[in-house]
Design an enzyme around this catalytic site. Sequence first.
Site, short mmCIF file in Angstrom:
data_model
loop_
_atom_site.label_atom_id
_atom_site.label_comp_id
_atom_site.label_asym_id
_atom_site.label_seq_id
_atom_site.Cartn_x
_atom_site.Cartn_y
_atom_site.Cartn_z
N LYS A 68 -7.76 -4.56 8.94
CA LYS A 68 -8.13 -3.27 8.34
C LYS A 68 -9.27 -2.58 9.08
CE LYS A 68 -6.50 -4.28 3.66
NZ LYS A 68 -6.83 -4.28 2.21
N ASP A 105 -5.95 1.74 -0.89
CA ASP A 105 -6.44 0.78 -1.88
C ASP A 105 -7.36 1.46 -2.89
OD1 ASP A 105 -5.18 -1.53 -0.91
OD2 ASP A 105 -6.77 -1.92 0.54
N GLY A 238 -3.57 -7.54 -10.06
CA GLY A 238 -3.41 -7.28 -8.64
C GLY A 238 -2.08 -6.64 -8.29
#
Length: 275
Positions: A68, A105, A238
């Site tokens: 990332k 995210d 999650g």
Amino acid sequence: MSTIRRAAVLGSPIAHSLSPVLHRAAYTELGLAHWLYDRFDVDEAGLPGFIEGLDASWAGLSLTMPLKRAIIPLLDSVSGTASSVEAVNTVVFTEDGRRVGDNTDIPGMIAALRERGVEKTDSAAVLGAGATASSALAALSEICTGPVTAYVRSRERGDEMRGWGERLGVDVRIADWADAEQALRAPLVIATTPAGTTDALTGAVPTAPGTLFDVLYEPWPTGLAAAWSTRGGAVVGGLDLLVHQAVLQVEQMTGCSPAPLAPMRQAGEAALAAR
């Protein structure tokens, strides 16, 4: 005949990623028969070569650990959201060949909370201080009007979280992990720790808990999530995060909006049940 379009998730290890299941479910629902989504085990050393080897059929990439941050120098531009936490989990290849990075995210967290009725909170607690915790702070910068207490195991981690708070405009207060039971009294608790880490806290769940956002999805439910539900508290998991961030990725990569949230979640649930 439609031209093949490609996308994939990269990371290492990658074998257990649910991203192919979620994206392929979206393609099916959207009628994108000419779209392919794969997974590739790629580490930081192999990332530049992989990127350079992609042809014009590629529409986008999903990125997981440890890529990332490593992807950022390879991009032409990065969104403000991704820059705020120095993490890109989404790359879109534009028609003119540019590589554009984003982070889904953070808005995925916000959308998952909103789905459970959490629009705003006057305070929050974060368990852990890793990469996901910084994304949690970024999400909280948009929905939390008061202080955020981060429960950490070391002074170094505390300093990191305080630094992220200053950067994101969040009033972060640091507490020792030994006092983590106190976190459970917050109206919103975000658990960002590895599997098993919060098991010791299950007996401390209050009688009328607020909302727990546990970013794990396997194994599920975690001990903390199960105890929270038993006490009547709202739980965001999650898989909720994974699906919401994937919805945004599908929309960016394909240009089709809205992406089919419910079929994507059902596909993810079925895949987890089959493991």
